[in-house]
Design a protein around this motif. Structure first.
Motif, PDB file in Angstrom:
ATOM      1  N   PHE A  28      31.215 -24.009  27.048  1.00  0.00           N
ATOM      2  CA  PHE A  28      30.766 -22.617  26.968  1.00  0.00           C
ATOM      3  C   PHE A  28      31.384 -21.784  28.091  1.00  0.00           C
ATOM      4  N   GLU A  29      31.507 -22.361  29.275  1.00  0.00           N
ATOM      5  CA  GLU A  29      32.116 -21.646  30.404  1.00  0.00           C
ATOM      6  C   GLU A  29      33.529 -21.188  30.068  1.00  0.00           C
ATOM      7  N   ASN A  30      34.265 -21.998  29.324  1.00  0.00           N
ATOM      8  CA  ASN A  30      35.643 -21.666  28.961  1.00  0.00           C
ATOM      9  C   ASN A  30      35.733 -20.486  27.990  1.00  0.00           C
ATOM     10  N   LYS A  31      34.610 -20.132  27.367  1.00  0.00           N
ATOM     11  CA  LYS A  31      34.579 -19.000  26.444  1.00  0.00           C
ATOM     12  C   LYS A  31      34.309 -17.683  27.173  1.00  0.00           C
ATOM     13  N   LEU A  32      33.939 -17.794  28.446  1.00  0.00           N
ATOM     14  CA  LEU A  32      33.567 -16.619  29.227  1.00  0.00           C
ATOM     15  C   LEU A  32      34.682 -16.209  30.187  1.00  0.00           C
ATOM     16  N   SER A  33      34.565 -15.012  30.729  1.00  0.00           N
ATOM     17  CA  SER A  33      35.529 -14.530  31.714  1.00  0.00           C
ATOM     18  C   SER A  33      35.237 -15.161  33.079  1.00  0.00           C
ATOM     19  N   ASP A  34      36.076 -14.846  34.067  1.00  0.00           N
ATOM     20  CA  ASP A  34      35.859 -15.414  35.401  1.00  0.00           C
ATOM     21  C   ASP A  34      34.781 -14.666  36.181  1.00  0.00           C
ATOM     22  N   ASP A  35      33.970 -13.873  35.489  1.00  0.00           N
ATOM     23  CA  ASP A  35      32.801 -13.252  36.109  1.00  0.00           C
ATOM     24  C   ASP A  35      31.648 -14.247  36.233  1.00  0.00           C
ATOM     25  N   PHE A  36      31.866 -15.476  35.760  1.00  0.00           N
ATOM     26  CA  PHE A  36      30.821 -16.504  35.814  1.00  0.00           C
ATOM     27  C   PHE A  36      31.269 -17.655  36.713  1.00  0.00           C
ATOM     28  N   TYR A  37      30.299 -18.249  37.409  1.00  0.00           N
ATOM     29  CA  TYR A  37      30.607 -19.293  38.385  1.00  0.00           C
ATOM     30  C   TYR A  37      29.668 -20.482  38.181  1.00  0.00           C
ATOM     31  N   HIS A  38      30.254 -21.697  38.216  1.00  0.00           N
ATOM     32  CA  HIS A  38      29.500 -22.934  38.040  1.00  0.00           C
ATOM     33  C   HIS A  38      28.923 -23.342  39.396  1.00  0.00           C
ATOM     34  N   ILE A  39      27.669 -22.988  39.670  1.00  0.00           N
ATOM     35  CA  ILE A  39      27.080 -23.248  40.983  1.00  0.00           C
ATOM     36  C   ILE A  39      26.543 -24.678  41.117  1.00  0.00           C
ATOM     37  N   HIS A  40      26.367 -25.339  39.973  1.00  0.00           N
ATOM     38  CA  HIS A  40      25.724 -26.656  39.934  1.00  0.00           C
ATOM     39  C   HIS A  40      26.094 -27.244  38.571  1.00  0.00           C
ATOM     40  N   ARG A  41      26.054 -28.549  38.454  1.00  0.00           N
ATOM     41  CA  ARG A  41      26.441 -29.157  37.174  1.00  0.00           C
ATOM     42  C   ARG A  41      25.582 -28.661  36.005  1.00  0.00           C
ATOM     43  N   SER A  42      24.384 -28.167  36.319  1.00  0.00           N
ATOM     44  CA  SER A  42      23.480 -27.709  35.260  1.00  0.00           C
ATOM     45  C   SER A  42      23.344 -26.194  35.167  1.00  0.00           C
ATOM     46  N   TYR A  43      24.061 -25.443  36.042  1.00  0.00           N
ATOM     47  CA  TYR A  43      23.879 -23.990  36.058  1.00  0.00           C
ATOM     48  C   TYR A  43      25.198 -23.234  36.184  1.00  0.00           C
ATOM     49  N   LEU A  44      25.302 -22.222  35.352  1.00  0.00           N
ATOM     50  CA  LEU A  44      26.434 -21.306  35.354  1.00  0.00           C
ATOM     51  C   LEU A  44      25.848 -19.907  35.507  1.00  0.00           C
ATOM     52  N   VAL A  45      26.296 -19.151  36.509  1.00  0.00           N
ATOM     53  CA  VAL A  45      25.657 -17.856  36.768  1.00  0.00           C
ATOM     54  C   VAL A  45      26.652 -16.705  36.659  1.00  0.00           C
ATOM     55  N   SER A  46      26.113 -15.529  36.338  1.00  0.00           N
ATOM     56  CA  SER A  46      26.907 -14.309  36.340  1.00  0.00           C
ATOM     57  C   SER A  46      27.012 -13.798  37.774  1.00  0.00           C
ATOM     58  N   LEU A  47      28.225 -13.658  38.259  1.00  0.00           N
ATOM     59  CA  LEU A  47      28.423 -13.158  39.617  1.00  0.00           C
ATOM     60  C   LEU A  47      27.881 -11.740  39.774  1.00  0.00           C
ATOM     61  N   LYS A  48      27.876 -10.990  38.685  1.00  0.00           N
ATOM     62  CA  LYS A  48      27.425  -9.599  38.730  1.00  0.00           C
ATOM     63  C   LYS A  48      25.907  -9.475  38.871  1.00  0.00           C
ATOM     64  N   HIS A  49      25.180 -10.560  38.574  1.00  0.00           N
ATOM     65  CA  HIS A  49      23.718 -10.492  38.626  1.00  0.00           C
ATOM     66  C   HIS A  49      23.130 -11.246  39.813  1.00  0.00           C
ATOM     67  N   ILE A  50      23.971 -11.786  40.684  1.00  0.00           N
ATOM     68  CA  ILE A  50      23.470 -12.482  41.877  1.00  0.00           C
ATOM     69  C   ILE A  50      22.867 -11.460  42.850  1.00  0.00           C
ATOM     70  N   THR A  51      21.671 -11.764  43.350  1.00  0.00           N
ATOM     71  CA  THR A  51      21.026 -10.869  44.318  1.00  0.00           C
ATOM     72  C   THR A  51      20.966 -11.484  45.720  1.00  0.00           C
ATOM     73  N   ARG A  52      21.137 -12.792  45.812  1.00  0.00           N
ATOM     74  CA  ARG A  52      21.122 -13.442  47.135  1.00  0.00           C
ATOM     75  C   ARG A  52      21.772 -14.822  47.041  1.00  0.00           C
ATOM     76  N   ILE A  53      22.488 -15.191  48.108  1.00  0.00           N
ATOM     77  CA  ILE A  53      23.109 -16.517  48.191  1.00  0.00           C
ATOM     78  C   ILE A  53      22.701 -17.168  49.503  1.00  0.00           C
ATOM     79  N   SER A  54      22.141 -18.364  49.422  1.00  0.00           N
ATOM     80  CA  SER A  54      21.829 -19.131  50.627  1.00  0.00           C
ATOM     81  C   SER A  54      22.591 -20.451  50.563  1.00  0.00           C
ATOM     82  N   ARG A  55      22.414 -21.291  51.559  1.00  0.00           N
ATOM     83  CA  ARG A  55      23.121 -22.578  51.586  1.00  0.00           C
ATOM     84  C   ARG A  55      22.687 -23.513  50.466  1.00  0.00           C
ATOM     85  N   THR A  56      21.476 -23.338  49.972  1.00  0.00           N
ATOM     86  CA  THR A  56      20.943 -24.285  48.986  1.00  0.00           C
ATOM     87  C   THR A  56      20.647 -23.691  47.608  1.00  0.00           C
ATOM     88  N   CYS A  57      20.621 -22.348  47.524  1.00  0.00           N
ATOM     89  CA  CYS A  57      20.290 -21.757  46.227  1.00  0.00           C
ATOM     90  C   CYS A  57      20.916 -20.383  46.043  1.00  0.00           C
TER      91      CYS A  57
END
Length: 232
Positions: A177-206
């Motif tokens: 599914f990730e390959n169907k999307l643009s590079d606006d999405f990032y694989h943060i974890h083997r089970s999660y793919l997030v939209s970079l445009k909707h991130i509100t905070r980044i910490s070391r663990t989450c």
């Protein structure tokens, strides 16, 4: 370009007239168009439930039961970005079109030249629409715009696509599914793919998507910060 056009009007002669103009326009402009006609809003909604991937909607305002304005409001609830063109015999309805972001009102009797001009405007707007992905969910075809996708979660052989309005569970591998999307999405974890445009905070663990906290794999903190800066 290929466009899917719906004509919804309870007068058969109007349907035939508009269909012929749409055919002339597509031939003249070199577009590959699929044009479907419906004699009522109810008939359209029955088909729309199975396939929401319409590009241009020509809606008669004064239909029985569900009128064109009410139909457009239902369609917009699905975050549809279809270009809506209203057809009416009365000027007083024009103000109601702003709520559903209608492209144009055409007053009966419809000028063929005017309709072709408006169809060209619709095509121009659609040509620059944001990226999207088409999925099959619960027997329905759904077009999801990337701007509406918050994050994607992997659950065994399925993924859950979390959007602003609802969730879609489909049988799909998250990497596929990730390959169907643009590079606006990032694989943060083997089970999660997030939209970079909707991130509100980044910490070391989450990573926060609004109030939702998602796990960040070890070693990805610097990379996701770099990706976030580059895409915002």
């Amino acid at each position: 370009m290929k466009y899917k056009i719906a004509i919804c009007d309870d007068e058969q002669d109007q349907i035939e007239y508009i269909t012929s103009i749409a055919a002339s326009w597509s031939a003249h402009e070199g577009h590959n168009c699929e044009t479907l006609a419906f004699a009522s809003a109810e008939a359209f909604l029955f088909e729309y439930e199975a396939d929401k991937a319409y590009d241009i909607l020509l809606l008669d305002v004064e239909m029985k039961n569900i009128n064109g304005i009410e139909l457009a409001k239902r369609i917009r609830k699905d975050s549809s970005r279809a270009e809506i063109i209203f057809i009416t015999s009365h000027f007083e309805f024009i103000g109601e079109g702003y709520e559903v972001d209608a492209l144009h009102y055409l007053i009966k009797p419809i000028s063929a030249d005017k309709l072709m001009q408006v169809l060209t405007r619709a095509a121009e707007k659609l040509s620059i629409e944001p990226p999207s992905v088409v999925i099959s969910c619960e027997g329905k075809t759904v077009k999801l715009y990337e701007s509406d996708i918050l994050y994607v979660e992997s659950l065994l052989h399925y993924i859950v696509i979390h959007t602003k309005d609802k969730e879609y569970k489909i049988k799909e591998n998250i990497s596929v599914f990730e390959n169907k999307l643009s590079d606006d999405f990032y694989h943060i974890h083997r089970s999660y793919l997030v939209s970079l445009k909707h991130i509100t905070r980044i910490s070391r663990t989450c990573v926060n998507i609004g109030s939702t906290k998602l796990p960040l794999s070890r070693g990805k903190y610097d990379d996701i910060n770099r990706a976030f800066i580059e895409h915002n």
